[in-house]
Design a protein around this motif. Sequence first.
Motif, mmCIF file in Angstrom:
data_model
loop_
_atom_site.group_PDB
_atom_site.id
_atom_site.type_symbol
_atom_site.label_atom_id
_atom_site.label_comp_id
_atom_site.label_asym_id
_atom_site.label_seq_id
_atom_site.Cartn_x
_atom_site.Cartn_y
_atom_site.Cartn_z
ATOM 1 N N ALA A 121 13.991 -65.163 -20.853
ATOM 2 C CA ALA A 121 14.835 -66.340 -21.124
ATOM 3 C C ALA A 121 14.389 -67.619 -20.424
ATOM 4 C CB ALA A 121 16.306 -66.105 -20.292
ATOM 5 N N MET A 122 13.759 -67.589 -19.192
ATOM 6 C CA MET A 122 13.174 -68.871 -18.607
ATOM 7 C C MET A 122 11.803 -69.226 -19.359
ATOM 8 S SD MET A 122 13.904 -68.109 -14.536
ATOM 9 C CE MET A 122 12.896 -69.637 -14.198
ATOM 10 N N ALA A 123 11.104 -68.105 -19.696
ATOM 11 C CA ALA A 123 9.975 -68.579 -20.651
ATOM 12 C C ALA A 123 9.964 -69.020 -22.002
ATOM 13 C CB ALA A 123 8.955 -67.358 -20.641
ATOM 14 N N ALA A 124 11.159 -68.516 -22.504
ATOM 15 C CA ALA A 124 11.398 -69.076 -23.937
ATOM 16 C C ALA A 124 12.237 -70.391 -23.947
ATOM 17 C CB ALA A 124 12.654 -67.887 -24.274
ATOM 18 N N VAL A 125 12.854 -70.806 -23.167
ATOM 19 C CA VAL A 125 13.425 -72.105 -23.137
ATOM 20 C C VAL A 125 12.556 -73.193 -22.619
ATOM 21 C CG1 VAL A 125 15.918 -71.234 -22.772
ATOM 22 C CG2 VAL A 125 14.505 -71.688 -20.844
ATOM 23 N N SER A 126 11.536 -72.533 -21.815
ATOM 24 C CA SER A 126 10.495 -73.538 -21.397
ATOM 25 C C SER A 126 9.217 -73.768 -22.504
ATOM 26 C CB SER A 126 9.704 -73.017 -20.102
ATOM 27 O OG SER A 126 10.806 -72.716 -19.020
ATOM 28 N N SER A 127 9.328 -73.031 -23.519
ATOM 29 C CA SER A 127 8.309 -72.868 -24.703
ATOM 30 C C SER A 127 8.697 -73.906 -25.631
ATOM 31 C CB SER A 127 7.939 -71.467 -24.951
ATOM 32 O OG SER A 127 7.685 -70.517 -23.977
ATOM 33 N N GLU A 128 9.440 -74.652 -25.287
ATOM 34 C CA GLU A 128 9.780 -75.688 -26.702
ATOM 35 C C GLU A 128 8.531 -76.364 -27.097
ATOM 36 O OE1 GLU A 128 13.020 -79.419 -27.431
ATOM 37 O OE2 GLU A 128 12.505 -78.728 -25.272
ATOM 38 N N THR A 175 -5.323 -78.776 -19.575
ATOM 39 C CA THR A 175 -5.362 -78.546 -21.004
ATOM 40 C C THR A 175 -5.074 -79.760 -21.769
ATOM 41 O OG1 THR A 175 -3.874 -77.140 -22.280
ATOM 42 C CG2 THR A 175 -2.782 -78.489 -20.668
ATOM 43 N N ARG A 176 -5.504 -80.003 -23.083
ATOM 44 C CA ARG A 176 -5.511 -81.017 -23.758
ATOM 45 C C ARG A 176 -4.314 -81.136 -24.641
ATOM 46 N NH1 ARG A 176 -11.648 -79.185 -24.605
ATOM 47 N NH2 ARG A 176 -10.492 -77.445 -25.362
ATOM 48 N N SER A 177 -3.318 -80.069 -24.716
ATOM 49 C CA SER A 177 -2.038 -79.904 -25.260
ATOM 50 C C SER A 177 -0.994 -79.997 -24.520
ATOM 51 C CB SER A 177 -1.900 -78.657 -26.217
ATOM 52 O OG SER A 177 -0.848 -78.609 -26.875
ATOM 53 N N SER A 178 0.048 -80.836 -24.906
ATOM 54 C CA SER A 178 1.340 -81.156 -23.996
ATOM 55 C C SER A 178 2.327 -79.934 -24.248
ATOM 56 C CB SER A 178 1.879 -82.242 -24.240
ATOM 57 O OG SER A 178 2.398 -82.501 -25.854
ATOM 58 N N ASN A 179 1.980 -78.892 -25.119
ATOM 59 C CA ASN A 179 2.806 -77.930 -25.345
ATOM 60 C C ASN A 179 2.861 -76.828 -24.294
ATOM 61 O OD1 ASN A 179 3.589 -79.044 -27.865
ATOM 62 N ND2 ASN A 179 2.117 -77.704 -29.231
ATOM 63 N N GLN A 180 3.845 -76.082 -24.001
ATOM 64 C CA GLN A 180 3.915 -75.134 -23.131
ATOM 65 C C GLN A 180 3.880 -73.802 -23.901
ATOM 66 O OE1 GLN A 180 3.912 -75.674 -19.530
ATOM 67 N NE2 GLN A 180 3.808 -77.816 -20.003
ATOM 68 N N ASN A 181 3.040 -72.881 -23.283
ATOM 69 C CA ASN A 181 2.956 -71.501 -23.811
ATOM 70 C C ASN A 181 2.969 -70.653 -22.567
ATOM 71 O OD1 ASN A 181 2.142 -73.028 -26.505
ATOM 72 N ND2 ASN A 181 0.189 -73.175 -25.640
ATOM 73 N N TYR A 182 3.665 -69.492 -23.048
ATOM 74 C CA TYR A 182 3.870 -68.376 -22.024
ATOM 75 C C TYR A 182 3.362 -67.270 -22.233
ATOM 76 C CZ TYR A 182 6.097 -72.125 -19.294
ATOM 77 O OH TYR A 182 6.235 -73.220 -18.671
ATOM 78 N N PHE A 183 2.953 -66.326 -21.417
ATOM 79 C CA PHE A 183 2.480 -64.974 -21.949
ATOM 80 C C PHE A 183 2.970 -64.240 -20.789
ATOM 81 C CE2 PHE A 183 -1.499 -62.113 -22.771
ATOM 82 C CZ PHE A 183 -0.686 -61.019 -23.096
#
Length: 369
Positions: free
Chosen positions: A267-274, A179-187
């Motif tokens: 909760a884990m996905a939310a705090v990891s999606s900063e 991925t070319r982005s440093s952001n974390q996105n969770y589905f």
Amino acid sequence: MLRDLTIQNYRCFKDFHIDDLARVNLIVGQNNSGKTTFLEAIYLLVNEGNIPFLFEVLNSRGEITFERSRQRNGEVVSRRYYYHILHIFYGHQLNNFDRAIDISSTKEHLLSLKIQPNRILQQLTLPGFEDLVPTGELVAELVISYGQYTPIRIPIRTDRTGDWRYLELGNTSQLVVPTRSSNQNYFLTTTNRNFQQLSLLWDRITLTPKEQSVVEALQILEPDVERINFTSRQTSNSGILLKLRGQPHPVPLGSMGEGMRRILSIAMAAVSSENGFLLVDEIDTGLYYQTQTDMWRLIFETAQRLNVQVFATTHSWDCIAAFQEALEQSEDSSVGKLFRLSRRGEDIRAVEYTPDQLSVAVRQSIEVR
């Protein structure tokens, strides 16, 4: 953060646009109105059209088949995977090669993803695919274009009958596109994440301030939770342990019901999606209605604190009422919005409910789903 979204020719969306998106967005609508497809489109867009995320979407839909390739001493040595891409195009049709999938956002952040099928008249040699597509089988390619990046080209072929209605994507396990982005996105789908997926998330959370946020989420369902930990390997009781107040020994998460696992995943996905995006399909799955207001409070707080944009779907009136209650209690009522996807024939449109309109609808039991 996305302020608007346009989806063209992706699954059930022929030409769809939604505007004035909020920090936290709850999407409602009848069955087959496009709620899950809406989340998928966002997921593909914010992950920059990266191939592994497209595969993840196809796999979650079951749009994949497996074929044993070789056997040695009666055991399968390798396996080929075929991803059915036909169904991601509007109308399940690829007869028109000029019809491309376009997903874009033009406000605040300019994002654009295009997935275009191209007919190929001769065999092409593409890096990473030399051993995957035998000579003569390649009849087309899928071109994935994201912004100004160099397009990604994937070979596709028909089934053995050559019928375009059964387009399949060959095994691309050898192709790795970071991925070319440093952001974390969770589905998060309606299926809970497994132990390995959760443990990888926990590795990034443990011994950080985010760990306390996860504990507070679990306390929504079980106030006596004090700590959480993961074992070195999965056990018959899930491998996730909780320390409860007054209990001398850890209690396996698996013994406490599906709601605890669901709220843990969220909760884990939310705090990891900063600084990224959290997408949750049927967010209320497994959660008792009296706990959902606290869940929404947690999501509002986390989204604002960690700069996360949230998109969630639901069929539940209780979930909508809890969303409205938490929104009404929030210091900033603009943090959340409800959108209803309304379908009439081929046309799908988004109907926005402001916080005031939603409050009236909930108080007077006006149907918004």
